[in-house]
Scaffold this motif. Structure first.
Motif, PDB file in Angstrom:
ATOM      1  N   ALA A 427      -8.569  -2.977  -2.204  1.00  0.00           N
ATOM      2  CA  ALA A 427      -9.444  -2.078  -2.970  1.00  0.00           C
ATOM      3  C   ALA A 427      -8.986  -0.653  -2.727  1.00  0.00           C
ATOM      4  N   ASP A 428      -9.298   0.216  -3.665  1.00  0.00           N
ATOM      5  CA  ASP A 428      -8.957   1.613  -3.435  1.00  0.00           C
ATOM      6  C   ASP A 428     -10.162   2.512  -3.683  1.00  0.00           C
ATOM      7  N   ASN A 429      -9.930   3.803  -3.574  1.00  0.00           N
ATOM      8  CA  ASN A 429     -10.998   4.803  -3.680  1.00  0.00           C
ATOM      9  C   ASN A 429     -12.117   4.576  -2.677  1.00  0.00           C
ATOM     10  N   LEU A 430     -11.725   4.207  -1.454  1.00  0.00           N
ATOM     11  CA  LEU A 430     -12.727   3.890  -0.428  1.00  0.00           C
ATOM     12  C   LEU A 430     -13.539   5.119  -0.013  1.00  0.00           C
ATOM     13  N   LEU A 431     -12.951   6.302  -0.170  1.00  0.00           N
ATOM     14  CA  LEU A 431     -13.707   7.508   0.208  1.00  0.00           C
ATOM     15  C   LEU A 431     -14.919   7.698  -0.696  1.00  0.00           C
ATOM     16  N   SER A 432     -14.899   7.043  -1.859  1.00  0.00           N
ATOM     17  CA  SER A 432     -16.034   7.150  -2.778  1.00  0.00           C
ATOM     18  C   SER A 432     -17.066   6.067  -2.530  1.00  0.00           C
ATOM     19  N   LEU A 433     -16.822   5.226  -1.511  1.00  0.00           N
ATOM     20  CA  LEU A 433     -17.784   4.145  -1.259  1.00  0.00           C
ATOM     21  C   LEU A 433     -19.164   4.679  -0.892  1.00  0.00           C
ATOM     22  N   ASN A 434     -19.208   5.865  -0.281  1.00  0.00           N
ATOM     23  CA  ASN A 434     -20.523   6.401   0.066  1.00  0.00           C
ATOM     24  C   ASN A 434     -21.279   6.846  -1.177  1.00  0.00           C
ATOM     25  N   ASN A 435     -20.553   6.992  -2.290  1.00  0.00           N
ATOM     26  CA  ASN A 435     -21.212   7.263  -3.565  1.00  0.00           C
ATOM     27  C   ASN A 435     -20.295   6.810  -4.678  1.00  0.00           C
ATOM     28  N   ILE A 436     -20.393   5.536  -5.013  1.00  0.00           N
ATOM     29  CA  ILE A 436     -19.473   4.943  -5.980  1.00  0.00           C
ATOM     30  C   ILE A 436     -19.543   5.649  -7.331  1.00  0.00           C
ATOM     31  N   TYR A 437     -20.712   6.260  -7.632  1.00  0.00           N
ATOM     32  CA  TYR A 437     -20.868   6.909  -8.933  1.00  0.00           C
ATOM     33  C   TYR A 437     -20.021   8.177  -9.054  1.00  0.00           C
ATOM     34  N   SER A 438     -19.584   8.727  -7.902  1.00  0.00           N
ATOM     35  CA  SER A 438     -18.785   9.949  -7.982  1.00  0.00           C
ATOM     36  C   SER A 438     -17.311   9.640  -8.177  1.00  0.00           C
ATOM     37  N   ALA A 439     -16.946   8.352  -8.097  1.00  0.00           N
ATOM     38  CA  ALA A 439     -15.541   7.981  -8.269  1.00  0.00           C
ATOM     39  C   ALA A 439     -15.156   8.054  -9.737  1.00  0.00           C
ATOM     40  N   LYS A 440     -14.009   8.681  -9.989  1.00  0.00           N
ATOM     41  CA  LYS A 440     -13.513   8.685 -11.359  1.00  0.00           C
ATOM     42  C   LYS A 440     -12.724   7.410 -11.628  1.00  0.00           C
ATOM     43  N   SER A 441     -12.367   6.710 -10.575  1.00  0.00           N
ATOM     44  CA  SER A 441     -11.649   5.454 -10.752  1.00  0.00           C
ATOM     45  C   SER A 441     -11.811   4.614  -9.502  1.00  0.00           C
ATOM     46  N   ALA A 442     -11.559   3.336  -9.623  1.00  0.00           N
ATOM     47  CA  ALA A 442     -11.527   2.434  -8.480  1.00  0.00           C
ATOM     48  C   ALA A 442     -10.875   1.143  -8.947  1.00  0.00           C
ATOM     49  N   SER A 443     -10.447   0.331  -8.021  1.00  0.00           N
ATOM     50  CA  SER A 443      -9.881  -0.952  -8.420  1.00  0.00           C
ATOM     51  C   SER A 443     -10.009  -1.930  -7.269  1.00  0.00           C
ATOM     52  N   PHE A 444      -9.966  -3.187  -7.603  1.00  0.00           N
ATOM     53  CA  PHE A 444      -9.892  -4.183  -6.551  1.00  0.00           C
ATOM     54  C   PHE A 444      -9.124  -5.405  -7.043  1.00  0.00           C
ATOM     55  N   GLN A 445      -8.523  -6.093  -6.109  1.00  0.00           N
ATOM     56  CA  GLN A 445      -7.902  -7.383  -6.375  1.00  0.00           C
ATOM     57  C   GLN A 445      -8.349  -8.320  -5.271  1.00  0.00           C
ATOM     58  N   ILE A 446      -8.575  -9.554  -5.654  1.00  0.00           N
ATOM     59  CA  ILE A 446      -8.960 -10.560  -4.660  1.00  0.00           C
ATOM     60  C   ILE A 446      -8.285 -11.869  -5.047  1.00  0.00           C
ATOM     61  N   GLY A 447      -7.874 -12.648  -4.071  1.00  0.00           N
ATOM     62  CA  GLY A 447      -7.201 -13.884  -4.430  1.00  0.00           C
ATOM     63  C   GLY A 447      -7.088 -14.862  -3.275  1.00  0.00           C
ATOM     64  N   LEU A 448      -6.800 -16.093  -3.637  1.00  0.00           N
ATOM     65  CA  LEU A 448      -6.674 -17.172  -2.653  1.00  0.00           C
ATOM     66  C   LEU A 448      -5.438 -17.997  -3.000  1.00  0.00           C
ATOM     67  N   ASN A 449      -4.558 -18.143  -2.023  1.00  0.00           N
ATOM     68  CA  ASN A 449      -3.335 -18.942  -2.214  1.00  0.00           C
ATOM     69  C   ASN A 449      -3.254 -20.013  -1.131  1.00  0.00           C
ATOM     70  N   PHE A 450      -2.501 -21.047  -1.436  1.00  0.00           N
ATOM     71  CA  PHE A 450      -2.113 -22.012  -0.404  1.00  0.00           C
ATOM     72  C   PHE A 450      -0.609 -21.864  -0.240  1.00  0.00           C
ATOM     73  N   ILE A 451      -0.203 -21.403   0.945  1.00  0.00           N
ATOM     74  CA  ILE A 451       1.202 -21.076   1.157  1.00  0.00           C
ATOM     75  C   ILE A 451       1.780 -21.999   2.222  1.00  0.00           C
ATOM     76  N   PHE A 452       2.856 -22.653   1.851  1.00  0.00           N
ATOM     77  CA  PHE A 452       3.540 -23.547   2.785  1.00  0.00           C
ATOM     78  C   PHE A 452       4.852 -22.887   3.174  1.00  0.00           C
ATOM     79  N   LYS A 453       5.012 -22.714   4.482  1.00  0.00           N
ATOM     80  CA  LYS A 453       6.229 -22.050   4.947  1.00  0.00           C
ATOM     81  C   LYS A 453       7.179 -23.068   5.539  1.00  0.00           C
ATOM     82  N   ASP A 454       8.449 -22.684   5.520  1.00  0.00           N
ATOM     83  CA  ASP A 454       9.462 -23.534   6.118  1.00  0.00           C
ATOM     84  C   ASP A 454       9.220 -23.621   7.617  1.00  0.00           C
ATOM     85  N   LYS A 455       9.301 -24.838   8.160  1.00  0.00           N
ATOM     86  CA  LYS A 455       9.047 -24.963   9.600  1.00  0.00           C
ATOM     87  C   LYS A 455      10.102 -24.223  10.425  1.00  0.00           C
ATOM     88  N   ASN A 456      11.280 -23.996   9.810  1.00  0.00           N
ATOM     89  CA  ASN A 456      12.322 -23.272  10.530  1.00  0.00           C
ATOM     90  C   ASN A 456      12.040 -21.782  10.551  1.00  0.00           C
TER      91      ASN A 456
END
Lengths: 456, 183
Positions: A427-456
């Motif tokens: 997420a960004d614009n965290l300084l505006s979290l104390n007053n989200i209405y004063s933010a001129k912009s903000a964004s967030f991304q959220i996600g869930l993956n299943f990742i298999f790594k090489d044992k080596n």
């Protein structure tokens, strides 16, 4: 009122257009491959949780914030609107971008290349509103000789489904290159750019004022907005258009990662070099020409009564072109450029000060640049970042971004790998979290993956 | 461990502090945007023949009409109309100009007040006419506008002749005052 409030909140408070500065090159997430197909991933294979692989919402308005207008501070709202209009720039823009990654996966090929693929839905909107238009609406045209220009008036809006497949290839120890091919299926598109012309009033010769439409050239192209054959817009319509029943197009992403030295790394990517051929339900509107009028000269000739208004309209029609076109057109996707230079440092030691992993640095800091280049609007954003392994399960990234919305955009990303489960949030614009209405912009991304790594 | 504690503390501060300051979206009900647009209107350049009939005899009045399309779209927002009329008269006669609104049945429904008086041999005169808020609805019931120029009798009994080179000029514009409430 509640609906209105929600709308205003969405327009003003959520997100910003397309710069995913926190997610870029973060924690080896599979999603970084969408921002740089030449990013390095160490997975054997990965699959995203369908629908929940990545949800991204961004948007903003450079003009003023919700709080500027709706603050409950005892000041009359009309004074606050006036103050906001007074500080409005030559042209401000409002942007909204939403992405839903429906399907995401990837696996390592026998030759060690990494093949990734997926499907996502994207809604993108951007409108550039010149100050002249705001002043004309807010004050009217009483400013004699002032030209109200539409030169900076531009807009684009589209909804697309994107099927993509990409390859990340390690060339040698220093270079990793990548490319991604995309097939676009457009649900709707609106495009208006390169407009010109102005409206103004000056002192007249025969009358008090003469009013002008000067060299007006306006074009708005649309597809999938107006329907003539009884098609109904519902969920199944949108789904069919997203899944290759819409206006089709093609695009590519290219990118690289270059290890300049053991600790210095440079990355870069160009995304969405592509187009969509809009041929279904196309309706475009054109207005161009010059016209000037001083008013209607009454002749007071009862023997030859004149159709003053009809004559005026004919004169206007002869001087200007107002037309609707049904011809297919090509729309280009806004091209996104990413680049970064980073320095890794801090080896990982165990409690006895033995080096745990010779290749792993705990810290990374650097600089990122983002730019979007489009006919409607282009801009540049710069980001300073610091990324760190907090422990073997958590990685965090802190960013500071200067962009057209603000010079105080602080963002944070968290990624956790527990077993094969990877959950991330940025997420960004965290300084505006104390007053989200004063933010001129903000964004967030959220996600869930299943990742298999090489044992080596 | 120290880094983890600092990070945890930072997250707590970020995510558990108040997210909004007081805003009041109901203020929108009090919002007004007052916008004024200027529009050019009619103009006249009348000469002696305009006040003579086919037999070159002086007429006491002459009229003309215009029927612009008027839609209701602006009705909720239009609060006042202010006309500026500039006249110049080199005739040795007084004129009066009346502007009347007619409905679709041809009946007069409104006369702009005051009627414009143009004295004989007058240089540029400016007359301001206002349609107040209470009378705005007449505009939207109007099908066409009638303009009548009344020629006052001369004090010495003289009449306008075809050879008279005098002119009666009129210029006009309108200011439309809108109030966009509840944007």
């Amino acid at each position: 009122m509640r609906k209105c409030s929600l709308f205003i909140f969405l327009v003003y408070a959520i997100g910003f257009g397309q710069n995913k500065q926190v997610l870029y090159d973060f924690a080896g997430l599979p999603q970084t491959l969408l921002l740089n197909p030449g990013a390095e991933v160490e997975n054997k294979f990965h699959i995203g949780l369908p629908i929940f692989t990545q949800i991204s919402v961004q948007g903003g308005f450079t003009g003023f914030s919700t709080y500027d207008i709706f603050a409950d501070n005892g000041i009359d709202i009309n004074d606050k609107i006036k103050a906001a209009v007074n500080k409005y720039g030559t042209a401000e823009f409002v942007a909204f971008n939403q992405q839903l990654e429906v399907l995401s996966g990837g696996f390592r090929l026998p030759n060690n290349d990494y093949l990734s693929f997926g499907f996502y839905e994207e809604v993108d909107f951007l409108a550039k509103i010149p100050r002249d238009m705001v002043d004309l609406y807010y004050e009217g045209n009483t400013d004699i000789n002032r030209r109200y220009s539409i030169k900076k008036l531009a807009a684009r809006a589209e909804m697309v489904g994107v099927l993509h497949v990409g390859l990340s290839k390690k060339i040698n120890e220093k270079w990793n290159l990548g490319v991604r091919a995309k097939i676009y299926s457009g649900v709707f598109n609106i495009n208006s750019k390169s407009n010109s012309g102005s409206f103004y009033t000056e002192e007249g010769t025969h009358n008090i004022y003469r009013q002008h439409l000067d060299n007006v050239n306006f074009l708005m192209q649309t597809s999938g907005i107006f329907f003539h054959d009884g098609e109904e817009i519902d969920a199944s319509y949108v789904k069919s258009k997203l899944l290759f029943g819409g206006n089709l197009g093609f695009g590519v992403d290219v990118g690289f990662t270059h290890h300049y030295s053991k600790q210095w790394t440079i990355t870069g990517s160009i995304l969405d070099l592509g187009f969509i051929n809009n041929s279904k339900n196309v309706e475009s509107f054109i207005a161009k020409g010059d016209y000037k009028v001083e008013g209607v000269q009454l002749s007071f000739d009862p023997d030859n009564p004149e159709n003053y208004w009809g004559d005026l309209k004919d004169d206007f029609d002869n001087s200007t072109v107002l037309d609707t076109l049904y011809k297919s057109y090509i729309s280009f996707r806004p091209v996104k450029l990413n680049g970064s230079a980073s320095y890794s440092f801090g080896r990982k030691y165990d409690d006895c000060r033995f080096l745990i992993d010779r290749g792993l640095y705990v810290n990374k800091m650097g600089f990122q640049l983002f730019s979007t280049v489009g006919a409607v609007h282009s801009y540049v954003a710069g980001t300073l970042f610091y990324e760190r392994w907090i422990n073997k399960y958590f990685q965090a990234k802190l960013t500071y971004t200067a962009d057209p919305y603000s010079f105080s955009n602080v963002g944070l990303g968290l990624s956790t790998h527990i077993g094969i489960v990877n959950l991330f949030f940025t997420a960004d614009n965290l300084l505006s979290l104390n007053n989200i209405y004063s933010a001129k912009s903000a964004s967030f991304q959220i996600g869930l993956n299943f990742i298999f790594k090489d044992k080596n | 461990m120290k880094i983890q504690k600092i990070t945890a503390a930072a997250l707590v501060i970020l995510f558990f502090q108040g997210c909004t300051k007081d805003v009041d979206f109901n203020q929108l009900d009090d919002a007004n945007i007052h916008t004024t647009f200027i529009s050019t209107l009619i103009y006249l350049n009348l000469t002696a023949p305009d006040f003579l009939n086919d037999l070159n005899q002086e007429i006491s009045a002459t009229s003309d009409f215009i029927d612009p399309p008027i839609t209701d779209e602006t009705k909720p927002y239009l609060e006042k109309v202010e006309f500026t009329v500039i006249t110049k008269n080199s005739f040795n006669r007084n004129f009066k100009l009346s502007i009347t609104f007619y409905n679709a049945f041809g009946s007069p429904i409104y006369v702009l007040q005051p009627i414009i008086n143009v004295p004989e041999n007058s240089s540029e005169l400016i007359t301001m006419i206002e349609i107040p808020k209470a009378d705005i609805h007449f505009i939207y019931n109007t099908r066409y506008f009638g303009f009548t120029v009344l020629l006052s009798p001369s004090t010495d009994g003289s009449v306008i002749l075809i050879s008279d080179t005098s002119k009666f000029d009129l210029k006009s514009s309108a200011k439309l005052f809108f109030n966009y409430r509840k944007i």
